[in-house]
Design a protein around this motif. Structure first.
Motif, PDB file in Angstrom:
ATOM      1  N   PRO A  31       0.813  -1.225   0.000  1.00 42.29           N
ATOM      2  CA  PRO A  31       0.000   0.000   0.000  1.00 42.29           C
ATOM      3  C   PRO A  31       0.847   1.277   0.000  1.00 42.29           C
ATOM      4  O   PRO A  31       1.768   1.419   0.802  1.00 42.29           O
ATOM      5  CB  PRO A  31      -0.812  -0.102   1.291  1.00 42.29           C
ATOM      6  N   GLY A  32       0.537   2.160  -0.944  1.00 47.70           N
ATOM      7  CA  GLY A  32       1.172   3.466  -1.013  1.00 47.70           C
ATOM      8  C   GLY A  32       2.538   3.512  -1.673  1.00 47.70           C
ATOM      9  O   GLY A  32       3.037   4.596  -1.978  1.00 47.70           O
ATOM     10  N   LEU A  33       3.162   2.366  -1.906  1.00 47.26           N
ATOM     11  CA  LEU A  33       4.523   2.364  -2.449  1.00 47.26           C
ATOM     12  C   LEU A  33       4.586   2.981  -3.849  1.00 47.26           C
ATOM     13  O   LEU A  33       5.399   3.879  -4.094  1.00 47.26           O
ATOM     14  CB  LEU A  33       5.102   0.946  -2.470  1.00 47.26           C
ATOM     15  N   LEU A  34       3.738   2.528  -4.755  1.00 47.74           N
ATOM     16  CA  LEU A  34       3.787   3.081  -6.119  1.00 47.74           C
ATOM     17  C   LEU A  34       3.383   4.546  -6.144  1.00 47.74           C
ATOM     18  O   LEU A  34       3.943   5.321  -6.925  1.00 47.74           O
ATOM     19  CB  LEU A  34       2.914   2.268  -7.073  1.00 47.74           C
ATOM     20  N   ASP A  35       2.437   4.927  -5.315  1.00 48.29           N
ATOM     21  CA  ASP A  35       2.062   6.348  -5.243  1.00 48.29           C
ATOM     22  C   ASP A  35       3.284   7.193  -4.885  1.00 48.29           C
ATOM     23  O   ASP A  35       3.556   8.211  -5.520  1.00 48.29           O
ATOM     24  CB  ASP A  35       0.969   6.575  -4.200  1.00 48.29           C
ATOM     25  N   ALA A  36       4.026   6.762  -3.860  1.00 49.81           N
ATOM     26  CA  ALA A  36       5.205   7.508  -3.412  1.00 49.81           C
ATOM     27  C   ALA A  36       6.281   7.541  -4.497  1.00 49.81           C
ATOM     28  O   ALA A  36       6.888   8.590  -4.753  1.00 49.81           O
ATOM     29  CB  ALA A  36       5.752   6.895  -2.127  1.00 49.81           C
ATOM     30  N   VAL A  37       6.523   6.407  -5.142  1.00 51.26           N
ATOM     31  CA  VAL A  37       7.567   6.336  -6.171  1.00 51.26           C
ATOM     32  C   VAL A  37       7.202   7.210  -7.366  1.00 51.26           C
ATOM     33  O   VAL A  37       8.030   7.983  -7.861  1.00 51.26           O
ATOM     34  CB  VAL A  37       7.808   4.876  -6.612  1.00 51.26           C
ATOM     35  N   VAL A  38       5.969   7.120  -7.831  1.00 50.44           N
ATOM     36  CA  VAL A  38       5.558   7.900  -9.005  1.00 50.44           C
ATOM     37  C   VAL A  38       5.546   9.389  -8.674  1.00 50.44           C
ATOM     38  O   VAL A  38       6.002  10.211  -9.481  1.00 50.44           O
ATOM     39  CB  VAL A  38       4.189   7.417  -9.539  1.00 50.44           C
ATOM     40  N   ASP A  39       5.066   9.767  -7.490  1.00 53.39           N
ATOM     41  CA  ASP A  39       5.080  11.181  -7.093  1.00 53.39           C
ATOM     42  C   ASP A  39       6.511  11.713  -7.040  1.00 53.39           C
ATOM     43  O   ASP A  39       6.787  12.815  -7.523  1.00 53.39           O
ATOM     44  CB  ASP A  39       4.400  11.381  -5.743  1.00 53.39           C
ATOM     45  N   ALA A  40       7.425  10.937  -6.467  1.00 54.46           N
ATOM     46  CA  ALA A  40       8.824  11.351  -6.392  1.00 54.46           C
ATOM     47  C   ALA A  40       9.431  11.473  -7.787  1.00 54.46           C
ATOM     48  O   ALA A  40      10.181  12.412  -8.072  1.00 54.46           O
ATOM     49  CB  ALA A  40       9.615  10.368  -5.540  1.00 54.46           C
ATOM     50  N   GLU A  41       9.101  10.544  -8.668  1.00 56.76           N
ATOM     51  CA  GLU A  41       9.619  10.570 -10.041  1.00 56.76           C
ATOM     52  C   GLU A  41       9.108  11.797 -10.793  1.00 56.76           C
ATOM     53  O   GLU A  41       9.862  12.454 -11.511  1.00 56.76           O
ATOM     54  CB  GLU A  41       9.220   9.288 -10.778  1.00 56.76           C
ATOM     55  N   ARG A  42       7.848  12.133 -10.617  1.00 57.59           N
ATOM     56  CA  ARG A  42       7.280  13.314 -11.283  1.00 57.59           C
ATOM     57  C   ARG A  42       7.947  14.598 -10.808  1.00 57.59           C
ATOM     58  O   ARG A  42       8.116  15.534 -11.578  1.00 57.59           O
ATOM     59  CB  ARG A  42       5.783  13.419 -10.974  1.00 57.59           C
ATOM     60  N   ASN A  43       8.290  14.644  -9.523  1.00 57.33           N
ATOM     61  CA  ASN A  43       8.818  15.871  -8.920  1.00 57.33           C
ATOM     62  C   ASN A  43      10.336  15.957  -8.920  1.00 57.33           C
ATOM     63  O   ASN A  43      10.886  16.979  -8.521  1.00 57.33           O
ATOM     64  CB  ASN A  43       8.294  16.001  -7.486  1.00 57.33           C
ATOM     65  N   ALA A  44      11.014  14.917  -9.378  1.00 59.42           N
ATOM     66  CA  ALA A  44      12.482  14.912  -9.394  1.00 59.42           C
ATOM     67  C   ALA A  44      13.003  15.835 -10.486  1.00 59.42           C
ATOM     68  O   ALA A  44      12.412  15.923 -11.560  1.00 59.42           O
ATOM     69  CB  ALA A  44      12.996  13.495  -9.623  1.00 59.42           C
ATOM     70  N   PRO A  45      14.107  16.506 -10.227  1.00 60.36           N
ATOM     71  CA  PRO A  45      14.721  17.301 -11.297  1.00 60.36           C
ATOM     72  C   PRO A  45      15.113  16.383 -12.453  1.00 60.36           C
ATOM     73  O   PRO A  45      15.427  15.206 -12.242  1.00 60.36           O
ATOM     74  CB  PRO A  45      15.979  17.891 -10.641  1.00 60.36           C
ATOM     75  N   ALA A  46      15.124  16.904 -13.656  1.00 58.81           N
ATOM     76  CA  ALA A  46      15.422  16.095 -14.848  1.00 58.81           C
ATOM     77  C   ALA A  46      16.763  15.383 -14.727  1.00 58.81           C
ATOM     78  O   ALA A  46      16.887  14.225 -15.120  1.00 58.81           O
ATOM     79  CB  ALA A  46      15.398  16.973 -16.097  1.00 58.81           C
ATOM     80  N   ALA A  47      17.774  16.007 -14.163  1.00 55.06           N
ATOM     81  CA  ALA A  47      19.091  15.383 -14.040  1.00 55.06           C
ATOM     82  C   ALA A  47      19.043  14.153 -13.156  1.00 55.06           C
ATOM     83  O   ALA A  47      19.772  13.191 -13.389  1.00 55.06           O
ATOM     84  CB  ALA A  47      20.102  16.387 -13.481  1.00 55.06           C
ATOM     85  N   ALA A  48      18.174  14.136 -12.176  1.00 55.91           N
ATOM     86  CA  ALA A  48      18.075  12.996 -11.266  1.00 55.91           C
ATOM     87  C   ALA A  48      17.350  11.815 -11.923  1.00 55.91           C
ATOM     88  O   ALA A  48      17.465  10.691 -11.455  1.00 55.91           O
ATOM     89  CB  ALA A  48      17.340  13.394  -9.990  1.00 55.91           C
ATOM     90  N   ARG A  49      16.626  12.067 -12.997  1.00 52.27           N
ATOM     91  CA  ARG A  49      15.876  10.991 -13.661  1.00 52.27           C
ATOM     92  C   ARG A  49      16.703  10.287 -14.721  1.00 52.27           C
ATOM     93  O   ARG A  49      16.305   9.259 -15.230  1.00 52.27           O
ATOM     94  CB  ARG A  49      14.609  11.566 -14.291  1.00 52.27           C
ATOM     95  N   ARG A  50      17.868  10.857 -15.074  1.00 52.13           N
ATOM     96  CA  ARG A  50      18.720  10.245 -16.097  1.00 52.13           C
ATOM     97  C   ARG A  50      19.585   9.160 -15.474  1.00 52.13           C
ATOM     98  O   ARG A  50      20.079   9.330 -14.368  1.00 52.13           O
ATOM     99  CB  ARG A  50      19.614  11.299 -16.741  1.00 52.13           C
ATOM    100  N   PRO A  51      19.801   8.069 -16.204  1.00 55.69           N
ATOM    101  CA  PRO A  51      20.691   7.026 -15.677  1.00 55.69           C
ATOM    102  C   PRO A  51      22.121   7.552 -15.571  1.00 55.69           C
ATOM    103  O   PRO A  51      22.549   8.382 -16.369  1.00 55.69           O
ATOM    104  CB  PRO A  51      20.596   5.899 -16.692  1.00 55.69           C
ATOM    105  N   ALA A  52      22.827   7.061 -14.570  1.00 46.01           N
ATOM    106  CA  ALA A  52      24.230   7.431 -14.388  1.00 46.01           C
ATOM    107  C   ALA A  52      25.061   6.854 -15.531  1.00 46.01           C
ATOM    108  O   ALA A  52      24.795   5.754 -16.000  1.00 46.01           O
ATOM    109  CB  ALA A  52      24.726   6.934 -13.045  1.00 46.01           C
ATOM    110  N   ARG A  53      26.056   7.567 -15.969  1.00 43.59           N
ATOM    111  CA  ARG A  53      26.966   7.101 -17.024  1.00 43.59           C
ATOM    112  C   ARG A  53      28.095   6.306 -16.380  1.00 43.59           C
ATOM    113  O   ARG A  53      28.635   6.715 -15.375  1.00 43.59           O
ATOM    114  CB  ARG A  53      27.555   8.289 -17.793  1.00 43.59           C
ATOM    115  N   ALA A  54      28.451   5.200 -16.998  1.00 41.64           N
ATOM    116  CA  ALA A  54      29.538   4.370 -16.449  1.00 41.64           C
ATOM    117  C   ALA A  54      30.883   4.858 -16.931  1.00 41.64           C
ATOM    118  O   ALA A  54      31.067   5.484 -17.893  1.00 41.64           O
ATOM    119  CB  ALA A  54      29.333   2.930 -16.843  1.00 41.64           C
TER     120      ALA A  54
END
Length: 115
Positions: free
Chosen positions: A92-115
């Motif tokens: 309960p509530g896990l996907l809501d929290a993850v999706v809300d955080a993803e929507r509100n994250a700065p664009a740089a934080a949503r990009r995968p890290a480069r190896a």
């Protein structure tokens, strides 16, 4: 059932650790967010993710094995659905929290890290 349709685990048998490991990757969080916001199932090749086809296949497999998505074929397209209701019951509530955080994250934080 189509012979090409992969196995989908019972969400109630998935350990929380596996779910969290699946959601740690920004590409997978983006896939989950896009599915949550979609009005219909989404074909694998239609997501807004900047990864190769083989890398995308890997991400979809991780999400499916963690019980987050269901995949099925429509013609030659592998379609994806978020297992939202099942997941809300098991975590309960896990996907809501993850999706809300993803929507509100700065664009740089949503990009995968480069190896």
């Amino acid at each position: 059932m189509d012979d090409r349709t992969p196995h989908h685990p019972d969400v109630r048998t998935i350990p929380l650790q596996q779910v969290l490991e699946a959601l740690v990757d920004p590409v997978r969080r983006s896939i989950v967010r896009q599915l949550r916001e979609a009005d219909a199932d989404i074909a694998c090749g239609s997501f807004d993710i900047a990864v190769s086809k083989s890398t995308a296949t890997h991400h979809f497999r991780i999400l499916r094995e963690a019980g987050l998505i269901r995949q099925h074929y429509v013609g030659t397209s592998r379609m994806n659905t978020l297992r939202d209701a099942e997941f809300a019951e098991a975590f309960p509530g896990l996907l809501d929290a993850v999706v809300d955080a993803e929507r509100n994250a700065p664009a740089a934080a949503r990009r995968p890290a480069r190896a």
